[in-house]
Design a protein around this motif. Structure first.
Motif, short mmCIF file in Angstrom:
data_model
loop_
_atom_site.label_atom_id
_atom_site.label_comp_id
_atom_site.label_asym_id
_atom_site.label_seq_id
_atom_site.Cartn_x
_atom_site.Cartn_y
_atom_site.Cartn_z
N ILE A 55 0.81 -1.21 0.00
CA ILE A 55 0.00 0.00 0.00
C ILE A 55 0.85 1.27 0.00
O ILE A 55 0.33 2.38 0.08
N LEU A 56 2.18 1.11 -0.11
CA LEU A 56 3.07 2.26 -0.07
C LEU A 56 3.67 2.56 -1.44
O LEU A 56 4.02 1.65 -2.20
N ASN A 57 3.79 3.83 -1.75
CA ASN A 57 4.52 4.28 -2.92
C ASN A 57 6.00 4.23 -2.58
O ASN A 57 6.46 4.89 -1.65
N GLU A 58 6.77 3.44 -3.31
CA GLU A 58 8.18 3.24 -2.99
C GLU A 58 8.99 4.53 -3.07
O GLU A 58 9.96 4.72 -2.34
N GLU A 59 8.58 5.44 -3.96
CA GLU A 59 9.33 6.68 -4.13
C GLU A 59 9.03 7.70 -3.05
O GLU A 59 9.94 8.37 -2.54
N THR A 60 7.76 7.85 -2.71
CA THR A 60 7.37 8.89 -1.75
C THR A 60 7.23 8.37 -0.33
O THR A 60 7.28 9.13 0.64
N GLY A 61 7.02 7.05 -0.19
CA GLY A 61 6.80 6.47 1.13
C GLY A 61 5.40 6.72 1.67
O GLY A 61 5.10 6.37 2.81
N GLU A 62 4.54 7.30 0.85
CA GLU A 62 3.17 7.58 1.25
C GLU A 62 2.24 6.47 0.79
O GLU A 62 2.53 5.74 -0.17
N ILE A 77 -0.64 4.57 -1.09
CA ILE A 77 -1.29 4.69 -2.39
C ILE A 77 -2.80 4.76 -2.17
O ILE A 77 -3.37 3.90 -1.50
N GLU A 78 -3.42 5.76 -2.73
CA GLU A 78 -4.85 5.95 -2.53
C GLU A 78 -5.63 4.73 -3.04
O GLU A 78 -5.46 4.29 -4.17
N GLY A 79 -6.46 4.18 -2.17
CA GLY A 79 -7.30 3.05 -2.53
C GLY A 79 -6.66 1.68 -2.37
O GLY A 79 -7.34 0.66 -2.48
#
Length: 217
Positions: free
Chosen positions: A126-133, A135-137
């Motif tokens: 559920i994490l964006n590897e680049e931003t660490g935030e 992922i919506e949904g």
């Protein structure tokens, strides 16, 4: 309990198939991860030691199969267990429904003093590897919902990633600390009774065991 003593703890993992139970154990015991791990058949047995200060917990870990055809065997493994991990996949709501079932069953049928942790695995998905935030949904089971279930059942709650090792050692460390706390607060006769609980013959399962001296806790 003396500072130099070792306490053996039977720990069982419960949860739906493919939620990553075996991967969590492999990460904890061997600090390894296998992308396409074969499903567990019946149950696998592993051991690992976790040292807290001068005190040691030896985890005797039963990793149970998640397939429905093995569900009726689970009680053979959580019987007399001192600890349990109920695992679900944070991206699969159906696995959380199954986790609710296991939490209820443990409360009704297991050792009344069992230490339980509810574990939402595959946090990496559920994490964006680049931003660490997040992922919506991508997340399908909210932290609030899982925490509420854990609170209702008197359990600890963690989110983990066996793939990245996020929070994996912390789960076992907190379980070890909780068990040592319970032992310290128990009456002498209660400790003696707990130590004399029936155990499965470990010698019969040595071919399935992995033994490490200490964990990275």
């Amino acid at each position: 309990m003396s500072a130099s003593s070792q306490t053996s703890v039977k720990l069982v993992l419960l949860g739906e198939a493919a939620v990553g139970k075996s991967s969590l154990v492999l990460r904890f015991v061997s600090n390894d991860f296998q992308e396409n791990k074969e499903p567990t058949i019946g149950a696998a047995f592993l051991t690992q030691r976790c040292t807290i200060g001068e005190r040691t917990i030896k985890f005797e870990i039963w990793d149970t199969a998640g397939q429905e055809r093995f569900a009726n065997l689970a009680h053979l493994y959580y019987r007399n267990a001192q600890a349990a991990l109920v695992v679900y996949d944070v991206t699969k709501p159906a696995s959380f429904i199954k986790a609710r079932h296991w939490m209820k069953e443990l409360k009704e049928q297991s050792n009344k003093n069992i230490t339980v942790a509810l574990v939402g695995n595959k946090f990496d998905l559920i994490l964006n590897e680049e931003t660490g935030e997040e992922i919506e949904g991508a997340r399908k089971v909210s932290i609030e919902e899982a925490q509420s279930l854990a609170d209702d059942e008197g359990a600890m709650f963690f989110e983990t990633s066996a793939k990245t090792s996020y929070n994996v050692n912390e789960v076992f460390l907190k379980i070890a600390e909780k068990i040592l706390e319970k032992l310290d607060n128990a009456k002498p006769d209660e400790n003696q009774s707990q130590n004399q609980e029936n155990r499965i013959d470990l010698n019969a399962h040595q071919q399935n065991s992995v033994n490490n001296d200490t964990c990275a806790c």
